[in-house]
Design a protein around this motif. Structure first.
Motif, PDB file in Angstrom:
ATOM      1  N   SER A 222     -29.860  22.877  -7.245  1.00  0.00           N
ATOM      2  CA  SER A 222     -29.915  23.611  -8.045  1.00  0.00           C
ATOM      3  C   SER A 222     -29.665  23.173  -9.656  1.00  0.00           C
ATOM      4  O   SER A 222     -29.583  23.729 -10.470  1.00  0.00           O
ATOM      5  CB  SER A 222     -28.364  23.835  -8.419  1.00  0.00           C
ATOM      6  N   LYS A 225     -33.309  23.612 -10.877  1.00  0.00           N
ATOM      7  CA  LYS A 225     -33.980  24.804 -11.248  1.00  0.00           C
ATOM      8  C   LYS A 225     -32.638  25.717 -12.449  1.00  0.00           C
ATOM      9  O   LYS A 225     -33.286  26.478 -13.113  1.00  0.00           O
ATOM     10  CB  LYS A 225     -32.747  25.985 -10.159  1.00  0.00           C
ATOM     11  N   ARG A 226     -31.510  24.740 -12.779  1.00  0.00           N
ATOM     12  CA  ARG A 226     -31.078  25.216 -13.988  1.00  0.00           C
ATOM     13  C   ARG A 226     -31.798  24.448 -14.909  1.00  0.00           C
ATOM     14  O   ARG A 226     -32.133  25.493 -16.193  1.00  0.00           O
ATOM     15  CB  ARG A 226     -30.001  24.845 -13.561  1.00  0.00           C
ATOM     16  N   ASP A 229     -34.435  26.528 -15.527  1.00  0.00           N
ATOM     17  CA  ASP A 229     -34.474  28.036 -15.797  1.00  0.00           C
ATOM     18  C   ASP A 229     -35.340  29.039 -14.904  1.00  0.00           C
ATOM     19  O   ASP A 229     -35.870  29.708 -15.201  1.00  0.00           O
ATOM     20  CB  ASP A 229     -35.504  27.646 -16.998  1.00  0.00           C
ATOM     21  N   LYS A 231     -34.445  31.193 -11.166  1.00  0.00           N
ATOM     22  CA  LYS A 231     -34.046  31.239  -9.920  1.00  0.00           C
ATOM     23  C   LYS A 231     -34.224  31.148  -8.481  1.00  0.00           C
ATOM     24  O   LYS A 231     -33.152  30.539  -7.597  1.00  0.00           O
ATOM     25  CB  LYS A 231     -33.027  32.820  -9.969  1.00  0.00           C
ATOM     26  N   ASP A 232     -35.513  30.865  -8.253  1.00  0.00           N
ATOM     27  CA  ASP A 232     -35.629  31.285  -6.854  1.00  0.00           C
ATOM     28  C   ASP A 232     -37.041  29.327  -6.451  1.00  0.00           C
ATOM     29  O   ASP A 232     -37.507  29.570  -8.205  1.00  0.00           O
ATOM     30  CB  ASP A 232     -35.558  31.592  -5.975  1.00  0.00           C
TER      31      ASP A 232
END
Length: 263
Positions: A222, A225-226, A229, A231-232
């Motif tokens: 997570s 991904k954050r 930027d 989502k998957d």
């Protein structure tokens, strides 16, 4: 949701069949997953898979991943694999030079780290299957899946206090505890059906380690991904994202189990 369920059922059946089969079938499947995971890391870093950096990243993952039985069959010593890893990493250092810094040293460093993360996680996954057998692996997998399921439903039903909102806003402390509880319930049920550990104390420690490490692995994914930027990590599994989206917990769990000498 329908697409997600269909993909999940088909994927789970095929994956479980490969774990049971073991040997070259299982290793070949996880090899494909390793390559896909390395490609997802490259794309996260905005690098084409077939670029020099992308190909070297895949090479680092495969060198790290190489199952023990394959290395023995090919006559490759640990020293030769380490040298190959160093050579691939060294070549990656030339990419910023060749691209006139269009691909930065920072990106190449993260590519090496990400490729190692993918390769090492899947290496120990195959190693566990070869050394401990299918039942051991199923116990770990079911505990991971139970953690995800328990955390989701407990979080939705009882979640009040955020676990780590800066990284994953939806996760809660209550959900995390619910995941651990369901992992223990599923693990104990599995142990009653198939004896994996002779000691119940070892079983409980194993389940706590798997559930906790799995949740940490999910937070690591997570955070990546954050930061970038996205989502998957990918779209290879309709409704589920990429390989790293589905196996982020496992990639963290298996090395931890190896370090703690569960296999």
């Amino acid at each position: 949701m329908k697409q997600r369920i269909i993909t999940g059922v088909i994927g789970a059946v095929g994956f479980i069949a490969a774990v049971i089969a073991g040997g070259s079938i299982f290793a070949a499947l996880v090899t494909a997953m390793t390559i896909t995971g390395a490609i997802e890391i490259a794309r996260m870093l905005k690098l084409p898979a077939l670029s020099a950096a992308g190909v070297l990243g895949i090479a680092v993952s495969l060198i790290t991943f190489l199952p023990p039985s394959w290395a023995d069959a090919l006559g490759l010593s640990l020293e030769s694999r380490v040298l190959a890893f160093i050579a691939a990493a060294w070549l990656l250092m030339l990419v910023p030079v060749a691209t006139k810094n269009r691909v930065s040293f920072a990106v190449c460093g993260l590519l090496i780290f990400g490729a190692f993360y993918v390769g090492a996680g899947f290496h120990f996954f195959v190693h566990a299957r070869e050394s401990e057998g299918a039942l051991f692996l199923f116990l770990a997998l079911f505990a991971i899946w139970a953690t995800d399921t328990g955390a989701y439903f407990a979080g939705r039903s009882f979640g009040r206090r955020k676990l780590w909102p800066a990284i994953s806003p939806k996760k809660t402390i209550e959900g995390s505890l619910g995941g651990i509880v369901l992992a223990v319930i599923v693990g104990v049920t599995f142990q009653l059906m198939f004896t994996v550990f002779e000691s119940w104390a070892v079983l409980f420690v194993f389940l706590l380690v798997v559930s906790t490490a799995g949740q940490l692995g999910d937070l690591v994914a997570s955070a990546m991904k954050r930061q970038y930027d996205i989502k998957d990590f990918g779209r290879i599994l309709p409704g589920h994202g990429g390989i790293l989206d589905r196996f982020d917990s496992l990639l963290f769990v298996m090395p931890v189990l190896y370090v703690l000498q569960f296999f």
